[in-house]
Design a protein around this motif. Sequence first.
Motif, mmCIF file in Angstrom:
data_model
loop_
_atom_site.group_PDB
_atom_site.id
_atom_site.type_symbol
_atom_site.label_atom_id
_atom_site.label_comp_id
_atom_site.label_asym_id
_atom_site.label_seq_id
_atom_site.Cartn_x
_atom_site.Cartn_y
_atom_site.Cartn_z
ATOM 1 N N LEU A 214 0.826 -1.207 0.000
ATOM 2 C CA LEU A 214 0.000 0.000 0.000
ATOM 3 C C LEU A 214 0.860 1.258 0.000
ATOM 4 C CD1 LEU A 214 -2.733 -1.051 2.619
ATOM 5 C CD2 LEU A 214 -2.974 -0.939 0.129
ATOM 6 N N GLY A 215 1.910 1.252 0.800
ATOM 7 C CA GLY A 215 2.773 2.426 0.896
ATOM 8 C C GLY A 215 3.549 2.699 -0.372
ATOM 9 N N ILE A 216 4.034 1.646 -1.022
ATOM 10 C CA ILE A 216 4.814 1.815 -2.244
ATOM 11 C C ILE A 216 3.984 2.493 -3.327
ATOM 12 C CG2 ILE A 216 5.777 0.535 -4.207
ATOM 13 C CD1 ILE A 216 7.087 -1.345 -2.212
ATOM 14 N N PHE A 217 2.739 2.025 -3.513
ATOM 15 C CA PHE A 217 1.895 2.607 -4.554
ATOM 16 C C PHE A 217 1.567 4.067 -4.238
ATOM 17 C CE2 PHE A 217 1.113 -1.796 -5.776
ATOM 18 C CZ PHE A 217 1.112 -1.690 -7.156
ATOM 19 N N GLY A 218 1.249 4.352 -2.972
ATOM 20 C CA GLY A 218 0.889 5.717 -2.595
ATOM 21 C C GLY A 218 2.034 6.693 -2.771
ATOM 22 N N VAL A 219 3.224 6.320 -2.286
ATOM 23 C CA VAL A 219 4.374 7.224 -2.364
ATOM 24 C C VAL A 219 4.861 7.362 -3.800
ATOM 25 C CG1 VAL A 219 6.768 7.567 -1.631
ATOM 26 C CG2 VAL A 219 5.062 6.772 0.000
ATOM 27 N N ALA A 220 4.832 6.260 -4.569
ATOM 28 C CA ALA A 220 5.256 6.328 -5.971
ATOM 29 C C ALA A 220 4.386 7.302 -6.759
ATOM 30 C CB ALA A 220 5.207 4.936 -6.598
ATOM 31 N N LYS A 221 3.078 7.284 -6.499
ATOM 32 C CA LYS A 221 2.165 8.221 -7.162
ATOM 33 C C LYS A 221 2.527 9.665 -6.811
ATOM 34 C CE LYS A 221 -1.041 5.972 -9.551
ATOM 35 N NZ LYS A 221 -1.286 6.255 -11.008
ATOM 36 N N LEU A 222 2.816 9.903 -5.540
ATOM 37 C CA LEU A 222 3.170 11.252 -5.088
ATOM 38 C C LEU A 222 4.468 11.723 -5.744
ATOM 39 C CD1 LEU A 222 2.848 13.723 -3.245
ATOM 40 C CD2 LEU A 222 4.028 12.439 -1.445
ATOM 41 N N ILE A 223 5.463 10.858 -5.788
ATOM 42 C CA ILE A 223 6.743 11.226 -6.383
ATOM 43 C C ILE A 223 6.590 11.515 -7.877
ATOM 44 C CG2 ILE A 223 9.047 10.363 -6.980
ATOM 45 C CD1 ILE A 223 9.027 8.901 -4.273
ATOM 46 N N GLU A 224 5.821 10.665 -8.567
ATOM 47 C CA GLU A 224 5.601 10.889 -9.996
ATOM 48 C C GLU A 224 4.912 12.232 -10.231
ATOM 49 O OE1 GLU A 224 4.131 8.121 -13.640
ATOM 50 O OE2 GLU A 224 2.620 8.502 -12.107
ATOM 51 N N TRP A 225 3.945 12.572 -9.394
ATOM 52 C CA TRP A 225 3.237 13.854 -9.519
ATOM 53 C C TRP A 225 4.193 15.025 -9.290
ATOM 54 C CZ3 TRP A 225 2.066 17.819 -6.000
ATOM 55 C CH2 TRP A 225 1.112 18.753 -6.442
ATOM 56 N N LEU A 226 5.036 14.917 -8.279
ATOM 57 C CA LEU A 226 5.997 15.988 -7.990
ATOM 58 C C LEU A 226 6.992 16.168 -9.131
ATOM 59 C CD1 LEU A 226 6.737 15.276 -4.208
ATOM 60 C CD2 LEU A 226 5.547 17.272 -5.152
ATOM 61 N N LEU A 227 7.464 15.049 -9.694
ATOM 62 C CA LEU A 227 8.435 15.123 -10.783
ATOM 63 C C LEU A 227 7.821 15.740 -12.040
ATOM 64 C CD1 LEU A 227 10.304 11.710 -10.428
ATOM 65 C CD2 LEU A 227 11.224 13.987 -9.975
ATOM 66 N N SER A 228 6.519 15.511 -12.241
ATOM 67 C CA SER A 228 5.863 16.062 -13.429
ATOM 68 C C SER A 228 5.498 17.533 -13.257
ATOM 69 C CB SER A 228 4.603 15.251 -13.759
ATOM 70 O OG SER A 228 3.637 15.368 -12.722
#
Length: 287
Positions: A214-228
Amino acid sequence: MKLLNQILRGVVIGVANIIPGVSGGTMMVSMGIYDTLIHCITHLFSEFKQSIKTLLPYAIGMVLGIVVLASVLEFLFDTYPLPTYTAFIGLILGGLSPLVKKVDRKKLNAVSIAAFVLFFAFIVVMALTGDVTNPETLDLNVGQVLLLVVIGCIASATMIIPGVSGSMVLMLLGYYTPILNAINNLKDAVFALDFGAMMNPVFTLLPFGIGIVLGIFGVAKLIEWLLSRFPTPTYCGVLGLVIASPVAILLRANLTGVTAGIVVISLVTFAIGFAAAMLLSRGSAEA
């Protein structure tokens, strides 16, 4: 050859994630595969076949690194702490160049610099935080099981954020020793085919594993959003985390009894780690 390279990089990430002070996310950055893995995680369902094809070799390597090399690394850190730590520092610094190139110097501003300083300081402060006593095992009940899910979420987030050691966070929360013991006990029970002995570590690791997913998917989404949306400040923040990692590692390293010979050996292991990072990051664009 490409498959073997991916598995070996997975081994490095897996080993890094079980060593307090060393970050699996930093290893991903150093080997030039961070953006690729984040993309595959966040697009697992929309690009299922390609994502699984990319992630599976790394996952196999991580499991091998955690299960097979955990005891070896424990011996090395107990017996030769400084040379072992400098090997990981070499791995980190050897892959720093691709990350530096991602920072658009034309867009550097006060926010980006502040992000670098803030995250650098965060890692150093965490490294200076005293250890918390970790129990050998956990008394499992409903509340503890739910708490293990939450702890798994926190641990997974720190595992994929560069510079933040998931193992260090688990240690500070008091869960590092019981989780590591559960992994070793489950491994021993599986090899001995002792199904009764498997039950307790399984009931410890299962909710922890659910939290990790659960944590991996949530944080990965956040990081991808920040990078974009905010690429330069985000990369500056990541750079601060990564550059602070060697400082944090040395702050937490046991340097008692260091001799001139140990220093020379440490310089050699640093060079080996540095060269290995450059080798493992080769071809990362096709990762």
